[in-house]
Motif scaffolding. Structure first.
Motif, PDB file in Angstrom:
ATOM      1  N   ASN A  10     -25.118 -63.129  26.694  1.00  0.00           N
ATOM      2  CA  ASN A  10     -24.782 -64.119  25.671  1.00  0.00           C
ATOM      3  C   ASN A  10     -23.849 -65.163  26.282  1.00  0.00           C
ATOM      4  O   ASN A  10     -22.731 -64.849  26.694  1.00  0.00           O
TER       5      ASN A  10
ATOM      6  N   ASP B  65     -21.703 -64.120  17.998  1.00  0.00           N
ATOM      7  CA  ASP B  65     -22.529 -62.925  18.069  1.00  0.00           C
ATOM      8  C   ASP B  65     -23.972 -63.297  17.725  1.00  0.00           C
ATOM      9  O   ASP B  65     -24.218 -64.150  16.867  1.00  0.00           O
ATOM     10  N   LEU B  66     -24.931 -62.631  18.385  1.00  0.00           N
ATOM     11  CA  LEU B  66     -26.339 -62.989  18.210  1.00  0.00           C
ATOM     12  C   LEU B  66     -27.184 -61.755  17.932  1.00  0.00           C
ATOM     13  O   LEU B  66     -27.004 -60.709  18.569  1.00  0.00           O
ATOM     14  N   SER B  67     -28.118 -61.889  16.981  1.00  0.00           N
ATOM     15  CA  SER B  67     -29.144 -60.873  16.744  1.00  0.00           C
ATOM     16  C   SER B  67     -30.412 -61.324  17.461  1.00  0.00           C
ATOM     17  O   SER B  67     -30.897 -62.442  17.234  1.00  0.00           O
TER      18      SER B  67
ATOM     19  N   ARG C 179     -34.214 -60.120  19.881  1.00  0.00           N
ATOM     20  CA  ARG C 179     -35.308 -59.187  20.141  1.00  0.00           C
ATOM     21  C   ARG C 179     -35.852 -59.475  21.537  1.00  0.00           C
ATOM     22  O   ARG C 179     -35.904 -60.631  21.958  1.00  0.00           O
TER      23      ARG C 179
ATOM     24  N   ARG D 101     -35.255 -54.632  18.965  1.00  0.00           N
ATOM     25  CA  ARG D 101     -34.167 -55.511  18.553  1.00  0.00           C
ATOM     26  C   ARG D 101     -32.874 -55.063  19.231  1.00  0.00           C
ATOM     27  O   ARG D 101     -32.706 -53.889  19.560  1.00  0.00           O
ATOM     28  N   PHE D 102     -31.951 -56.019  19.407  1.00  0.00           N
ATOM     29  CA  PHE D 102     -30.642 -55.673  19.948  1.00  0.00           C
ATOM     30  C   PHE D 102     -29.630 -56.714  19.500  1.00  0.00           C
ATOM     31  O   PHE D 102     -29.990 -57.765  18.956  1.00  0.00           O
ATOM     32  N   PHE D 103     -28.378 -56.425  19.746  1.00  0.00           N
ATOM     33  CA  PHE D 103     -27.280 -57.285  19.291  1.00  0.00           C
ATOM     34  C   PHE D 103     -26.374 -57.572  20.477  1.00  0.00           C
ATOM     35  O   PHE D 103     -26.028 -56.670  21.253  1.00  0.00           O
ATOM     36  N   LEU D 104     -25.999 -58.833  20.635  1.00  0.00           N
ATOM     37  CA  LEU D 104     -25.085 -59.239  21.705  1.00  0.00           C
ATOM     38  C   LEU D 104     -23.851 -59.886  21.093  1.00  0.00           C
ATOM     39  O   LEU D 104     -23.962 -60.863  20.352  1.00  0.00           O
ATOM     40  N   GLU D 105     -22.707 -59.342  21.424  1.00  0.00           N
ATOM     41  CA  GLU D 105     -21.465 -59.991  21.019  1.00  0.00           C
ATOM     42  C   GLU D 105     -21.222 -61.215  21.897  1.00  0.00           C
ATOM     43  O   GLU D 105     -21.901 -61.417  22.911  1.00  0.00           O
TER      44      GLU D 105
ATOM     45  N   LYS E 150     -25.858 -57.181  28.607  1.00  0.00           N
ATOM     46  CA  LYS E 150     -26.365 -55.853  28.278  1.00  0.00           C
ATOM     47  C   LYS E 150     -27.654 -55.573  29.057  1.00  0.00           C
ATOM     48  O   LYS E 150     -28.475 -56.464  29.262  1.00  0.00           O
TER      49      LYS E 150
ATOM     50  N   GLU F 110     -38.708 -62.640  12.632  1.00  0.00           N
ATOM     51  CA  GLU F 110     -38.942 -62.571  14.074  1.00  0.00           C
ATOM     52  C   GLU F 110     -39.991 -63.567  14.544  1.00  0.00           C
ATOM     53  O   GLU F 110     -40.301 -63.629  15.726  1.00  0.00           O
TER      54      GLU F 110
END
Length: 260
Positions: free
Chosen positions: A51, A56-58, A60, A82-86, A91, A120
């Motif tokens: 990121n 923060d981002l949601s 895929r 799906r994944f989440f990045l602060e 990651k 999506e």
């Protein structure tokens, strides 16, 4: 016929322009990168995402592998989720292992999509691609995407990548524990930089000590120590986020200077 030809040419030009413009925006907010670690027999390819924003981002991802044999038969495999990045987080999303002797060609493609309000159905905002083949001597050959945002210096044939160090200058068990938590996350996120990070502990106030984190001599975070694990873990995560943010700023400055 002439107007129809002009219409076709105009349409081709517009579509080409749209594609070129879209290309410019890849890897702007999120940097997708396929990293690799070679051994004598195998190579591990890891799909990573970083990121580059302060939000923060949601997201895929899709990590695709296309294998083409000598008869031009192609097989495809796909990993995705799906994944989440602060903010400023990096990651590892997935990884595969390939034999260094390949018959035919293997193409690895990583795509990252935004997830907006649970939807999506949007285009990719970040991508990376690697073609893998073997030469006549059985040595692995890699063809990298020319638009890769990060220069992997260890891939240069005539260069040596000098990995920066995380230097420990601590006095107490709290300092040693903080270094351990910090370095564990530093290692897990596969941070590669030539800049040194120094963790230093000095006497503070009221029987406490002060721990500081410096990147390339620049102070990015400091705090008064406590022996609690939760507190030190939180400080380690905050210090690493600040360190990554500063490294990104240095990289952007370097790219700006190179451009001009």
């Amino acid at each position: 016929m002439l107007p129809k030809k002009r219409l076709v040419l105009t349409l081709v030009y517009v579509l080409t322009s749209m594609f070129v413009c879209a290309q410019k925006f890849y890897n702007k907010d999120v940097n997708a990168l396929i990293k690799f670690d070679k051994t004598s027999e195998f190579t591990i390819f890891s799909a990573t995402a970083e990121n580059l924003t302060y939000s923060d981002l949601s997201l895929r991802y899709e990590f695709m592998v296309f294998k083409k044999d000598s008869a031009d038969n192609t097989a495809k495999s796909l990993q995705g989720n799906r994944f989440f990045l602060e903010a400023n987080e990096k990651k590892i999303l997935s990884s595969i292992t390939l034999n260094n002797v390949i018959a035919g060609k293997v193409t690895l493609l990583l795509l990252v999509y935004p997830v907006l309000d649970g939807e999506e159905n949007t285009g990719a905002i970040s991508k990376d691609r690697i073609e893998v083949t073997s030469n006549k001597n059985g040595q692995l050959q890699l063809k990298l995407d020319p638009n890769r945002k990060e220069l992997l210096r260890e891939e240069a044939q005539d260069g040596i990548f000098l990995q920066g160090l995380v230097v420990k200058k601590v006095l107490t068990k709290s300092g040693r524990d903080f270094y351990k938590y910090f370095y564990a996350e530093y290692f897990n996120k596969q941070i590669k930089t030539e800049k040194h990070i120094v963790i230093e502990e000095v006497p503070g106030q009221r029987r406490s000590t002060r721990i500081s984190v410096k990147v390339d001599g620049q102070l990015v975070w400091q705090f008064f120590s406590q022996p609690k694990k939760d507190y030190l873990t939180k400080m380690a995560n905050t210090a690493l986020d600040r360190s990554i943010r500063y490294l990104q700023q240095l990289q952007k400055q370097k790219q700006t200077l190179t451009r001009y």
